[in-house]
Design an enzyme around this catalytic site. Structure first.
Site, PDB file in Angstrom:
ATOM      1  N   LYS A   1      12.785  -6.896 -76.899  1.00 21.71           N
ATOM      2  CA  LYS A   1      11.333  -6.750 -76.711  1.00 21.71           C
ATOM      3  C   LYS A   1      10.579  -7.821 -77.518  1.00 21.71           C
ATOM      4  CE  LYS A   1      11.037  -3.639 -73.611  1.00 21.71           C
ATOM      5  NZ  LYS A   1      10.546  -4.009 -72.275  1.00 21.71           N
TER       6      LYS A   1
ATOM      7  N   ILE B   1       6.476   7.408 -73.122  1.00 21.59           N
ATOM      8  CA  ILE B   1       5.639   7.827 -71.986  1.00 21.59           C
ATOM      9  C   ILE B   1       6.099   9.197 -71.483  1.00 21.59           C
ATOM     10  CG2 ILE B   1       4.808   7.213 -69.680  1.00 21.59           C
ATOM     11  CD1 ILE B   1       4.013   5.175 -71.895  1.00 21.59           C
TER      12      ILE B   1
ATOM     13  N   ASP C   1      18.382  -7.340 -57.732  1.00 24.05           N
ATOM     14  CA  ASP C   1      18.861  -7.397 -59.112  1.00 24.05           C
ATOM     15  C   ASP C   1      18.030  -8.469 -59.811  1.00 24.05           C
ATOM     16  OD1 ASP C   1      20.176  -7.847 -61.475  1.00 24.05           O
ATOM     17  OD2 ASP C   1      22.177  -7.961 -60.577  1.00 24.05           O
TER      18      ASP C   1
ATOM     19  N   GLY D   1      12.124   3.492 -61.386  1.00 26.97           N
ATOM     20  CA  GLY D   1      12.218   4.061 -62.731  1.00 26.97           C
ATOM     21  C   GLY D   1      11.034   4.959 -63.051  1.00 26.97           C
ATOM     22  N   GLN D   2      10.988   5.414 -64.308  1.00 27.07           N
ATOM     23  CA  GLN D   2       9.969   6.389 -64.708  1.00 27.07           C
ATOM     24  C   GLN D   2       8.556   5.850 -64.484  1.00 27.07           C
ATOM     25  OE1 GLN D   2       9.451   7.135 -68.888  1.00 27.07           O
ATOM     26  NE2 GLN D   2       8.519   9.137 -68.574  1.00 27.07           N
TER      27      GLN D   2
ATOM     28  N   GLY E   1      11.848  -2.700 -61.027  1.00 27.83           N
ATOM     29  CA  GLY E   1      12.130  -1.412 -61.689  1.00 27.83           C
ATOM     30  C   GLY E   1      11.305  -0.303 -61.062  1.00 27.83           C
TER      31      GLY E   1
ATOM     32  N   ASP F   1      14.312  -2.750 -56.912  1.00 25.99           N
ATOM     33  CA  ASP F   1      15.134  -2.089 -57.935  1.00 25.99           C
ATOM     34  C   ASP F   1      16.588  -2.138 -57.477  1.00 25.99           C
ATOM     35  OD1 ASP F   1      16.308   0.097 -59.688  1.00 25.99           O
ATOM     36  OD2 ASP F   1      14.196   0.423 -60.178  1.00 25.99           O
TER      37      ASP F   1
ATOM     38  N   TYR G   1      17.544  -3.180 -77.962  1.00 27.17           N
ATOM     39  CA  TYR G   1      16.360  -3.051 -77.105  1.00 27.17           C
ATOM     40  C   TYR G   1      15.146  -3.693 -77.797  1.00 27.17           C
ATOM     41  CZ  TYR G   1      12.578  -0.415 -74.687  1.00 27.17           C
ATOM     42  OH  TYR G   1      11.449  -0.036 -73.999  1.00 27.17           O
TER      43      TYR G   1
HETATM   44  P1  NAD Z   1      13.406   3.258 -66.498  1.00 30.33           P
HETATM   45  O1  NAD Z   1      14.718   3.146 -67.179  1.00 30.33           O
HETATM   46  O2  NAD Z   1      12.932   4.601 -66.085  1.00 30.33           O
HETATM   47  O3  NAD Z   1      13.376   2.317 -65.217  1.00 30.33           O
HETATM   48  C1  NAD Z   1      13.906   1.026 -65.232  1.00 30.33           C
HETATM   49  C2  NAD Z   1      14.323   0.689 -63.816  1.00 30.33           C
HETATM   50  O4  NAD Z   1      14.902  -0.618 -63.858  1.00 30.33           O
HETATM   51  C3  NAD Z   1      15.393   1.647 -63.244  1.00 30.33           C
HETATM   52  O5  NAD Z   1      14.955   2.196 -62.026  1.00 30.33           O
HETATM   53  C4  NAD Z   1      16.620   0.747 -63.049  1.00 30.33           C
HETATM   54  O6  NAD Z   1      17.367   1.081 -61.896  1.00 30.33           O
HETATM   55  C5  NAD Z   1      15.967  -0.626 -62.921  1.00 30.33           C
HETATM   56  N1  NAD Z   1      16.894  -1.708 -63.249  1.00 30.33           N
HETATM   57  C6  NAD Z   1      17.767  -1.769 -64.276  1.00 30.33           C
HETATM   58  N2  NAD Z   1      18.467  -2.927 -64.206  1.00 30.33           N
HETATM   59  C7  NAD Z   1      17.997  -3.599 -63.124  1.00 30.33           C
HETATM   60  C8  NAD Z   1      18.320  -4.852 -62.537  1.00 30.33           C
HETATM   61  N3  NAD Z   1      19.273  -5.658 -63.045  1.00 30.33           N
HETATM   62  N4  NAD Z   1      17.635  -5.234 -61.435  1.00 30.33           N
HETATM   63  C9  NAD Z   1      16.686  -4.443 -60.899  1.00 30.33           C
HETATM   64  N5  NAD Z   1      16.357  -3.238 -61.399  1.00 30.33           N
HETATM   65  C10 NAD Z   1      16.999  -2.826 -62.508  1.00 30.33           C
HETATM   66  O7  NAD Z   1      12.329   2.543 -67.452  1.00 30.33           O
HETATM   67  P2  NAD Z   1      10.775   2.827 -67.546  1.00 30.33           P
HETATM   68  O8  NAD Z   1      10.593   3.912 -68.530  1.00 30.33           O
HETATM   69  O9  NAD Z   1      10.168   2.935 -66.218  1.00 30.33           O
HETATM   70  O10 NAD Z   1      10.313   1.483 -68.275  1.00 30.33           O
HETATM   71  C11 NAD Z   1       9.708   0.400 -67.600  1.00 30.33           C
HETATM   72  C12 NAD Z   1       9.322  -0.644 -68.630  1.00 30.33           C
HETATM   73  O11 NAD Z   1       8.437  -0.075 -69.590  1.00 30.33           O
HETATM   74  C13 NAD Z   1      10.506  -1.211 -69.427  1.00 30.33           C
HETATM   75  O12 NAD Z   1      10.272  -2.575 -69.714  1.00 30.33           O
HETATM   76  C14 NAD Z   1      10.460  -0.420 -70.721  1.00 30.33           C
HETATM   77  O13 NAD Z   1      11.033  -1.134 -71.782  1.00 30.33           O
HETATM   78  C15 NAD Z   1       8.961  -0.255 -70.902  1.00 30.33           C
HETATM   79  N6  NAD Z   1       8.645   0.885 -71.753  1.00 30.33           N
HETATM   80  C16 NAD Z   1       8.873   2.159 -71.332  1.00 30.33           C
HETATM   81  C17 NAD Z   1       8.572   3.220 -72.169  1.00 30.33           C
HETATM   82  C18 NAD Z   1       8.793   4.646 -71.759  1.00 30.33           C
HETATM   83  O14 NAD Z   1       8.643   5.556 -72.584  1.00 30.33           O
HETATM   84  N7  NAD Z   1       9.132   4.918 -70.504  1.00 30.33           N
HETATM   85  C19 NAD Z   1       8.034   2.973 -73.442  1.00 30.33           C
HETATM   86  C20 NAD Z   1       7.866   1.639 -73.858  1.00 30.33           C
HETATM   87  C21 NAD Z   1       8.140   0.605 -72.992  1.00 30.33           C
HETATM   88  N1  SER Z   2      10.504   5.139 -74.491  1.00 28.46           N
HETATM   89  C1  SER Z   2      11.180   3.945 -74.879  1.00 28.46           C
HETATM   90  C2  SER Z   2      12.513   4.256 -75.461  1.00 28.46           C
HETATM   91  O1  SER Z   2      12.618   5.292 -76.070  1.00 28.46           O
HETATM   92  C3  SER Z   2      10.352   3.195 -75.883  1.00 28.46           C
HETATM   93  O2  SER Z   2      10.302   1.886 -75.516  1.00 28.46           O
HETATM   94  O3  SER Z   2      13.400   3.479 -75.317  1.00 28.46           O
END
Ligand code: NAD
Ligand code: SER
Length: 318
Positions: free
Chosen positions: A145, A171, A52, A11-12, A8, A34, A141
Site C-alpha cells: 500500500k 469497511i 487478470d 469483491g466487497q 476487482g 475480475d 499488504y
Molecule cells: P476484496 O478482497 O473483497 O476484493 C478484491 C477482488 O479482487 C476480488 O473479487 C478478487 O477476485 C479480485 N482479484 C484478486 N486478484 C485479482 C487479479 N489478479 N485480477 C483481477 N481481479 C483480482 O477486496 P475489497 O475489500 O473489495 O478491497 C478493494 C480495495 O480496497 C483493495 O485495494 C483494498 O486494499 C482496499 N481496501 C479495502 C478495505 C476493506 O475493508 N474492504 C479497507 C482498506 C482498503
Molecule cells: N480491511 C482491510 C484489511 O483488513 C484494511 O485494508 O485488510
C-alpha cells in the site's frame, strides 16, 4: 467519468461500487473486471469481463474494447490473505497497479486507487494519525500500500496521470462478504449475531480501529474523483474515517438490537499483530478541507441499518 472500468468488481467494495456507478452513468458505461464472476444477483448488472490485472494484455484489451476513460482499481489481495501468501500479494497489488497506471498513461485514463490504514505501522502515531507522517508498515499488504501510494504520486508528477485515492479504514457492508482482511470481524459479527445470537471474535475486545459503512466508502470514491483538480493539495492517499471502534463497542451496540447477543474472544495472533500495528483513529481533516469529505454513518446508525437490512435477508435464507 463516461466509460468506467471497475477492477476487482466481484469483491466487497467493487460489487457495490459498480452498482452505484451504473445508477449514475448507465449500465452500458460501467464494465466490471475480475478473476471471479460476480455474485448471482449482480451478474446481469452491466458488462463483466473475466480479467487478470497482472496480465497487461487482458487489461489493454478491455480498455480498448470499451474505450475506458476512468478506472476504479480495486483488485487486490488484503491483509490476512497477504500474510499467508506474500508473493501473491506483491504480484497482484504491485504488478496490477503498475499495469493500470501504465495503461492510464498511454490511454489517457483517470484512476482511483484505494490505499488503507495498513499503510501505517507500529511507529506511526496511533491517535489522530496525521495525513503526512511516518509510514513503516510491518505487513506485506501494508508494504504494497505504501509502495502503491508512492507509485501513484510518481505517475502523477512524472506523467500527469490523474490518479486519486483514499486510505480506507475497515469497511462494513451487507451485500458482499469481505475478502480476507483483519477488519473482517466487523462484518462477520452481524451475520453471526443475526443467525446464532453469538460470535467468536479473532481480535481482543479493546482493539480500536477506524471503520466506515459502505455507503460512505462509495461516496468517498466518487466524490474524490469528481473533486476539482485545483483544490487538491494531496490528490492521493487521503486519510478518511467515520468511526474508531473496538469489538467490545460493536458488541455493545448490537446488544441494543439483539439483547441476548454474546461475544467470545479467541485471538488469532497473526491478525491481532496486524491490527495492533495500525492506527486507532486517523485524522481525516485534509480530506474534509480539500474535497469536502464528511461521512453520514456513525456506529449507532450503521449498526441499526446493518441489522435492519440483513435480518429479513438472512431469515429468508435459513
Ligand atoms: P476484496 O478482497 O473483497 O476484493 C478484491 C477482488 O479482487 C476480488 O473479487 C478478487 O477476485 C479480485 N482479484 C484478486 N486478484 C485479482 C487479479 N489478479 N485480477 C483481477 N481481479 C483480482 O477486496 P475489497 O475489500 O473489495 O478491497 C478493494 C480495495 O480496497 C483493495 O485495494 C483494498 O486494499 C482496499 N481496501 C479495502 C478495505 C476493506 O475493508 N474492504 C479497507 C482498506 C482498503
Ligand atoms: N480491511 C482491510 C484489511 O483488513 C484494511 O485494508 O485488510
Amino acid at each position: 467519468m463516461k466509460r468506467i472500468l471497475v477492477t476487482g468488481s466481484s469483491g466487497q467494495i467493487g460489487t457495490e461500487l459498480k452498482r452505484l456507478l451504473i445508477k449514475r452513468c448507465g449500465s452500458e458505461n460501467v464494465v466490471g473486471g475480475d478473476l471471479k464472476a460476480p455474485p448471482d444477483e449482480f451478474m446481469r448488472e452491466g458488462p463483466f469481463e473475466r480479467l487478470d490485472v497482472t496480465c497487461v494484455k487482458d487489461m489493454e484489451q478491455v480498455i480498448q474494447k470499451y474505450r475506458i476513460d476512468t478506472v476504479f482499481h480495486l483488485a487486490a489481495i488484503l491483509s490476512a490473505v497477504g500474510e499467508r501468501k506474500p508473493q501473491l500479494a506483491w504480484k497482484v497489488n504491485m504488478d496490477g497497479l503498475f499495469n493500470v497506471l501504465e495503461l492510464a498513461r498511454s490511454h489517457g485514463c483517470a484512476v482511483f486507487v484505494p490505499s488503507s490504514i495498513a499503510a501505517f505501522g507500529p511507529e506511526t502515531p496511533k491517535l489522530d494519525t496525521p495525513q503526512d507522517t511516518l509510514q513503516r508498515p510491518t505487513s506485506i499488504y501494508g508494504v504494497t500500500k505504501v509502495a502503491g501510494e508512492l507509485l501513484c504520486d510518481y505517475y502523477h508528477e512524472r506523467f500527469g496521470v490523474d490518479v486519486r485515492g483514499v486510505r480506507y479504514p475497515g469497511i462494513v457492508s451487507n451485500e458482499t462478504l469481505p475478502g480476507g482482511g483483519t477488519t473482517d470481524y466487523a462484518v462477520e459479527i452481524f451475520y453471526e449475531a443475526i443467525r446464532k445470537g453469538r460470535y467468536t471474535c479473532f481480535l481482543k475486545p479493546d482493539t480500536a480501529l477506524d471503520m466506515m459503512y459502505m455507503p460512505d466508502a462509495l461516496n468517498a470514491a466518487v466524490k474524490i474523483m469528481e473533486a476539482p483538480s485545483d483544490k487538491l493539495i494531496h490528490r492521493n492517499a487521503f486519510n478518511v474515517t467515520a468511526m474508531s471502534i473496538t469489538p467490545a463497542d460493536l458488541a455493545q451496540e448490537i446488544r441494543r438490537h439483539i439483547p441476548g447477543f454474546e461475544i467470545q474472544y479467541e485471538v488469532d495472533p497473526m491478525r491481532q499483530a496486524i491490527a495492533d500495528s495500525w492506527p486507532d483513529r486517523m485524522d481525516d481533516s485534509a480530506a474534509r478541507r480539500e474535497w469536502g469529505w464528511a461521512p453520514e454513518f456513525d456506529l449507532e446508525t450503521m449498526t441499526a441499518d446493518m441489522i435492519q437490512t440483513l435480518t429479513p435477508r438472512l431469515k429468508l435464507k435459513s
